[in-house]
Write an enzyme that holds these catalytic residues in place. Structure first.
Site, PDB file in Angstrom:
ATOM      1  N   GLY A   1       0.840  -1.198   0.000  1.00  0.00           N
ATOM      2  CA  GLY A   1       0.000   0.000   0.000  1.00  0.00           C
ATOM      3  C   GLY A   1       0.867   1.237   0.000  1.00  0.00           C
ATOM      4  N   GLN A  16       2.905   9.910   1.699  1.00  0.00           N
ATOM      5  CA  GLN A  16       4.264   9.365   1.767  1.00  0.00           C
ATOM      6  C   GLN A  16       5.167   9.868   0.650  1.00  0.00           C
ATOM      7  OE1 GLN A  16       2.543   5.210   2.329  1.00  0.00           O
ATOM      8  NE2 GLN A  16       4.460   5.026   3.453  1.00  0.00           N
ATOM      9  N   CYS A  24       6.152  -0.232   7.572  1.00  0.00           N
ATOM     10  CA  CYS A  24       5.797   0.960   6.797  1.00  0.00           C
ATOM     11  C   CYS A  24       6.987   1.373   5.945  1.00  0.00           C
ATOM     12  CB  CYS A  24       5.412   2.097   7.745  1.00  0.00           C
ATOM     13  SG  CYS A  24       4.897   3.601   6.880  1.00  0.00           S
ATOM     14  N   LEU A  25       6.712   1.696   4.689  1.00  0.00           N
ATOM     15  CA  LEU A  25       7.792   2.110   3.781  1.00  0.00           C
ATOM     16  C   LEU A  25       8.450   3.409   4.255  1.00  0.00           C
ATOM     17  CD1 LEU A  25       6.051   1.303   0.381  1.00  0.00           C
ATOM     18  CD2 LEU A  25       7.886   0.004   1.495  1.00  0.00           C
ATOM     19  N   HIS A  65      -4.237   1.431   7.873  1.00  0.00           N
ATOM     20  CA  HIS A  65      -2.876   1.981   7.903  1.00  0.00           C
ATOM     21  C   HIS A  65      -2.755   3.157   6.924  1.00  0.00           C
ATOM     22  CE1 HIS A  65       1.699   1.186   7.940  1.00  0.00           C
ATOM     23  NE2 HIS A  65       1.545   1.950   6.868  1.00  0.00           N
ATOM     24  N   GLU A  66      -3.339   2.991   5.737  1.00  0.00           N
ATOM     25  CA  GLU A  66      -3.229   4.054   4.713  1.00  0.00           C
ATOM     26  C   GLU A  66      -4.099   5.265   5.052  1.00  0.00           C
ATOM     27  OE1 GLU A  66      -0.795   3.574   3.047  1.00  0.00           O
ATOM     28  OE2 GLU A  66      -0.634   1.402   2.963  1.00  0.00           O
ATOM     29  N   HIS A 106      -2.273   7.370   7.379  1.00  0.00           N
ATOM     30  CA  HIS A 106      -1.289   8.259   6.726  1.00  0.00           C
ATOM     31  C   HIS A 106      -1.962   9.550   6.247  1.00  0.00           C
ATOM     32  CE1 HIS A 106       2.518   6.121   6.546  1.00  0.00           C
ATOM     33  NE2 HIS A 106       1.973   5.037   5.992  1.00  0.00           N
TER      34      HIS A 106
HETATM   35  O1  GNR Z   1       4.065  -2.716   2.615  1.00  0.00           O
HETATM   36  C1  GNR Z   1       3.416  -2.560   3.650  1.00  0.00           C
HETATM   37  N1  GNR Z   1       3.070  -3.639   4.396  1.00  0.00           N
HETATM   38  C2  GNR Z   1       2.152  -3.586   5.431  1.00  0.00           C
HETATM   39  C3  GNR Z   1       2.075  -4.683   6.281  1.00  0.00           C
HETATM   40  C4  GNR Z   1       1.169  -4.701   7.316  1.00  0.00           C
HETATM   41  C5  GNR Z   1       0.325  -3.645   7.503  1.00  0.00           C
HETATM   42  C6  GNR Z   1       0.404  -2.530   6.684  1.00  0.00           C
HETATM   43  C7  GNR Z   1       1.310  -2.513   5.647  1.00  0.00           C
HETATM   44  S1  GNR Z   1       1.371  -1.130   4.596  1.00  0.00           S
HETATM   45  C8  GNR Z   1       3.031  -1.189   4.079  1.00  0.00           C
HETATM   46  C9  GNR Z   1       3.311  -0.136   3.015  1.00  0.00           C
HETATM   47  C10 GNR Z   1       3.123   1.234   3.618  1.00  0.00           C
HETATM   48  O2  GNR Z   1       3.912   1.772   4.337  1.00  0.00           O
HETATM   49  N2  GNR Z   1       1.986   1.824   3.359  1.00  0.00           N
HETATM   50  O3  GNR Z   1       1.718   3.026   3.905  1.00  0.00           O
HETATM   51 NI    NI Z   2       2.892   3.116   5.748  1.00  0.00          NI
END
Ligand code: GNR
Ligand code: NI
Length: 177
Positions: free
Chosen positions: A46, A51, A92-93, A134-135, A138
């Site tokens: 995601g 980001q 998270c990236l 999670h997104e 952000h």
């Molecule tokens: O790549 C991602 N893996 C992930 C694993 C578990 C819960 C959420 C994520 S999102 C993350 C990519 C990212 O940072 N998205 O904002």
């Molecule tokens: Ni993230």
């Protein structure tokens, strides 16, 4: 299409709340293309526009293993959260090299526009539900580490501040010859 740079914690710009998209035009379509390229390249499941330092409410997601299930969520709204929660590891990236357990509602019902501007409702569970939450976090300037204990957050902050200083130092060092 172009890959964009992903902001890294503790960059303050990750705390910027994103504004709603009002017109889905070529600029937004091109941005979505760049977001997919950036996400698949990383690789991640995601990516929120926040980001890549674009503060508009756009998310791309693909939880498949082979890149076969791209999803675009524009102006996503969480309509309903399950009262039952589960705990699973997240990464998270924008916080590379760290993963930890996060408790979240196990299902969510959301409404969002797709890349053509069509409104759709999705009931998600499991990894998809987790990734959507999670997104959306952000887009509101929240990171998964905000849910950890204060002690863990303080340690992480120190560690990532040091890493950021070292990145800057390397650049300055190189420029100075
Ligand atoms: O790549 C991602 N893996 C992930 C694993 C578990 C819960 C959420 C994520 S999102 C993350 C990519 C990212 O940072 N998205 O904002
Ligand atoms: Ni993230």
């Amino acid at each position: 299409m172009a890959k964009r740079e992903i902001l890294q914690y503790p960059d303050r710009r990750l705390r910027t709340p994103a504004r709603a998209v009002d017109v889905i035009d070529e600029r937004i379509q091109a941005l979505i293309d760049d977001m997919f390229e950036t996400m698949y390249d990383a690789p991640g499941i995601g990516l929120a526009a926040t980001q890549i330092d674009v503060h508009e409410r756009i998310v791309v997601i693909d939880i498949s293993e082979d890149g076969s299930a791209p999803r675009v969520l524009i102006n996503p709204e969480i309509l309903e959260r399950a009262s039952e929660c589960d705990v699973a590891e997240e990464g998270c990236l924008s916080i590379p090299g760290y993963a930890d357990d996060v408790e979240r509602p196990e299902r969510v019902r959301i409404r969002a526009l797709d890349r053509d501007g069509t409104s759709t409702e999705i009931e998600a569970e499991g990894l998809l539900a987790r990734c959507i939450q999670h997104e959306v976090d952000h887009l509101d300037g929240r990171l998964f580490i905000d849910y950890l204990s204060e002690l863990k957050r303080k340690r992480l902050r120190r560690r990532y501040e040091k890493a950021a200083r070292q990145r800057t130092g390397q650049t300055l060092g190189t420029d100075a010859g």
